[in-house]
Motif scaffolding. Structure first.
Motif, mmCIF file in Angstrom:
data_model
loop_
_atom_site.group_PDB
_atom_site.id
_atom_site.type_symbol
_atom_site.label_atom_id
_atom_site.label_comp_id
_atom_site.label_asym_id
_atom_site.label_seq_id
_atom_site.Cartn_x
_atom_site.Cartn_y
_atom_site.Cartn_z
ATOM 1 N N LYS A 16 0.427 -1.577 0.150
ATOM 2 C CA LYS A 16 0.222 -0.422 0.060
ATOM 3 C C LYS A 16 0.564 1.634 0.309
ATOM 4 N N LYS A 17 1.642 1.447 -1.053
ATOM 5 C CA LYS A 17 3.252 2.654 -1.272
ATOM 6 C C LYS A 17 2.367 2.954 -3.361
ATOM 7 N N ILE A 18 2.208 4.363 -2.890
ATOM 8 C CA ILE A 18 2.295 4.741 -3.897
ATOM 9 C C ILE A 18 3.512 5.049 -4.909
ATOM 10 N N ASP A 19 3.105 4.631 -6.335
ATOM 11 C CA ASP A 19 4.717 4.470 -7.492
ATOM 12 C C ASP A 19 3.974 5.559 -8.260
ATOM 13 N N ILE A 20 4.849 6.288 -9.191
ATOM 14 C CA ILE A 20 4.224 6.859 -9.639
ATOM 15 C C ILE A 20 5.461 6.306 -11.433
ATOM 16 N N VAL A 21 4.932 6.305 -11.749
ATOM 17 C CA VAL A 21 5.808 6.389 -13.411
ATOM 18 C C VAL A 21 6.305 7.257 -14.624
ATOM 19 N N THR A 22 7.711 7.098 -14.813
ATOM 20 C CA THR A 22 7.558 8.815 -15.675
ATOM 21 C C THR A 22 8.748 7.499 -16.686
ATOM 22 N N GLY A 23 9.746 7.128 -15.965
ATOM 23 C CA GLY A 23 10.416 6.743 -17.341
ATOM 24 C C GLY A 23 10.104 4.818 -18.385
ATOM 25 N N ALA A 24 9.214 4.294 -17.648
ATOM 26 C CA ALA A 24 9.119 2.626 -18.240
ATOM 27 C C ALA A 24 7.637 3.461 -18.886
ATOM 28 N N ALA A 25 7.530 1.895 -19.840
ATOM 29 C CA ALA A 25 6.048 2.698 -21.158
ATOM 30 C C ALA A 25 4.994 1.607 -21.005
ATOM 31 N N THR A 26 5.359 0.205 -20.487
ATOM 32 C CA THR A 26 4.254 -0.889 -20.918
ATOM 33 C C THR A 26 1.952 0.028 -20.836
ATOM 34 N N THR A 27 1.343 0.090 -21.003
ATOM 35 C CA THR A 27 0.543 0.005 -20.715
ATOM 36 C C THR A 27 -0.090 -0.643 -19.626
ATOM 37 N N GLU A 28 0.280 -1.865 -19.362
ATOM 38 C CA GLU A 28 0.065 -3.416 -18.617
ATOM 39 C C GLU A 28 -0.176 -2.529 -16.900
ATOM 40 N N LEU A 29 0.837 -1.454 -16.994
ATOM 41 C CA LEU A 29 0.501 -0.522 -15.185
ATOM 42 C C LEU A 29 -0.726 0.488 -14.950
ATOM 43 N N THR A 30 -1.512 0.321 -16.040
ATOM 44 C CA THR A 30 -2.258 0.990 -15.833
ATOM 45 C C THR A 30 -3.872 -0.391 -16.435
ATOM 46 N N GLY A 31 -3.062 -1.234 -17.164
ATOM 47 C CA GLY A 31 -3.726 -1.996 -17.598
ATOM 48 C C GLY A 31 -4.421 -3.502 -16.846
ATOM 49 N N LYS A 32 -3.630 -4.680 -16.860
ATOM 50 C CA LYS A 32 -4.357 -5.245 -16.498
ATOM 51 C C LYS A 32 -3.286 -5.819 -15.387
ATOM 52 N N GLN A 33 -2.435 -5.026 -15.044
ATOM 53 C CA GLN A 33 -1.318 -5.317 -13.389
ATOM 54 C C GLN A 33 -1.538 -3.365 -12.719
ATOM 55 N N CYS A 34 -2.492 -3.097 -12.908
ATOM 56 C CA CYS A 34 -2.707 -1.755 -12.551
ATOM 57 C C CYS A 34 -3.074 -1.572 -10.886
ATOM 58 N N SER A 35 -2.675 -0.556 -10.330
ATOM 59 C CA SER A 35 -2.767 -0.951 -8.660
ATOM 60 C C SER A 35 -3.497 0.144 -8.103
ATOM 61 N N PRO A 36 -4.472 0.639 -7.148
ATOM 62 C CA PRO A 36 -4.844 1.759 -6.932
ATOM 63 C C PRO A 36 -3.947 2.796 -6.231
ATOM 64 N N TYR A 37 -2.992 2.180 -5.768
ATOM 65 C CA TYR A 37 -1.916 3.348 -5.999
ATOM 66 C C TYR A 37 -0.845 3.777 -6.739
ATOM 67 N N GLY A 38 -0.928 2.910 -8.129
ATOM 68 C CA GLY A 38 -0.396 3.186 -8.874
ATOM 69 C C GLY A 38 -0.652 4.280 -10.087
ATOM 70 N N PHE A 39 0.372 4.786 -10.660
ATOM 71 C CA PHE A 39 -0.083 5.840 -11.596
ATOM 72 C C PHE A 39 1.315 6.180 -12.434
#
Length: 400
Positions: free
Chosen positions: A118-141
């Protein structure tokens, strides 16, 4: 007077105690985790750390009355190393959020840990849409760009210009697969075709066999589904093989100002690419670019400017929430508009995707560049709603 003094001291002490209670450990600590020594060191690297420090400086160095600290580390593009660092930061070093996270495999691994803890991450350097797709997180941006935006920009532009047959040179990991797949889908949907693809190891120095396959394919466009030094080396070696002289066109699907600078205008001229930021686009971006140059000796690309924006927005979210507690800050990040030099008019979707404009750019000829780092012509602005996947179609389980 004595009573008034005691009362005043009590008020100050109470205020300080309240601030400490709202900000855990008496500070807010942000970790910048990225590649600082490998193939993506110029792409993000130490310059992203400086961008984060600039954001903290612009915010006044404190939030909720407590200091904001930055720590950073080199993950060497290895998910296991990144995971170990993330766990140590979260478990023993009181890091509240991790950002940047160049390399999709690393970003996915760290986001999974953040979801668990339950920690926040904000991704600016990686590209895959999986980050906000099937592997999304309520604390991931996901903040600066993604493979879908790159495919819409560069892929769409070249098909419209007659580049209707493609062959891909693809980095052999999650980012490359995603970029190839999404660009392929967009090319086909636009009436083009994909005649073949080959995958290469990350940080390879010899592209000869891969380029020979691309050359013999007869494709009008050779799509480089890689990034950083890999893209630079592929372009240099493509020139040695006479690929563009033979009538084929190179499409650098993830190529930024940093890589153009490393390659030089003579070699990069004419390349079409998509970025989320260009320092020489208007007066505000120029001011930011020149400040960034004073800190780093280089002009910012979208990863650097995106990291600045992510840190700034995170601090604003803590202020709005009145605490650095994860659930409250994540809620604020989802609700707040993004309005800074990078994310003008930006919004955050329920899957954590930040929607902002992207820019279709063409690398200038050497004679057209008017000053150092003046490398691009802006061909078009791609609205955020067109650049990114509709959250309802992203596959994220948290989107209702």
């Amino acid at each position: 007077m004595r009573k008034n003094l005691i009362a005043s001291l009590a008020i100050v002490l109470a205020s300080s105690t309240a601030a400490l209670a709202d900000a855990s450990d008496g500070k807010v600590k942000i970790g910048i985790l990225n590649d600082q020594s490998g193939v993506y060191a110029d792409f993000g690297g130490k310059s992203s750390v400086e961008a984060a420090k600039m954001a903290i400086e612009d915010y006044g160095g404190k939030v909720l009355g407590v200091p904001v600290e930055i720590v950073d580390a080199d993950h060497q593009n290895k998910p296991d190393i990144a995971s170990n660092i993330a766990r140590q930061w979260y478990d023993t070093e009181q890091v509240d959020a991790i950002m940047e996270l160049t390399t999709s495999s690393v970003a996915l691994a760290v986001q999974a840990i953040g979801k668990e803890k339950k920690k926040i991450d904000i991704v600016t350097g990686a590209a895959t849409t999986e980050l906000t797709g099937k592997q999304c997180s309520p604390y991931g941006f996901h903040w600066a760009y993604d493979t879908h935006a790159l495919a819409v920009g560069t892929g769409g532009a070249l098909v419209k210009q007659g580049g209707d047959s493609w062959f891909f040179l693809t980095a052999d990991y999650a980012f490359g697969y995603s970029l190839e797949q999404q660009t392929s889908d967009f090319v086909k949907a636009s009436g083009g075709s994909v005649v073949g693809a080959v995958r290469h190891p990350l940080a390879t120095t010899d592209f000869s066999s891969f380029l020979l396959q691309a050359q013999s394919s007869g494709a009008k466009v050779v799509g480089l589904a890689n990034a950083g030094a890999d893209t630079q080396n592929a372009i240099k070696q493509a020139a040695e093989f006479g690929i563009t002289q033979g009538g084929q066109r190179l499409a650098a699907l993830l190529f930024t100002l940093a890589e153009v600078h490393g390659l030089g205008l003579e070699a990069a001229q004419g390349l079409t690419l998509t970025e989320g930021f260009y320092w020489n686009r208007d007066e505000d971006s120029q001011k930011f670019g020149k400040r960034f140059f004073e800190h780093t000796g280089k002009m910012p690309n979208m990863v650097h400017a995106g990291t600045y924006s992510a840190v700034l927005q995170y601090l604003k979210a803590i202020e709005k929430a009145g605490t650095d507690e994860t659930e409250a800050v994540a809620k604020a990040l989802h609700e707040m508009p993004v309005d800074d030099v990078f994310g003008r008019g930006g919004t955050v979707g329920p899957n954590g995707r930040m929607f902002h404009d992207m820019y279709l750019l063409e690398v200038k000829k050497p004679g057209d560049s008017k000053e150092p780092w003046d490398y691009f012509n802006v061909l078009a602005t791609i609205p955020g709603k067109d650049a990114y996947i509709d959250p309802s179609k992203s596959g994220c389980e948290f989107v209702k």
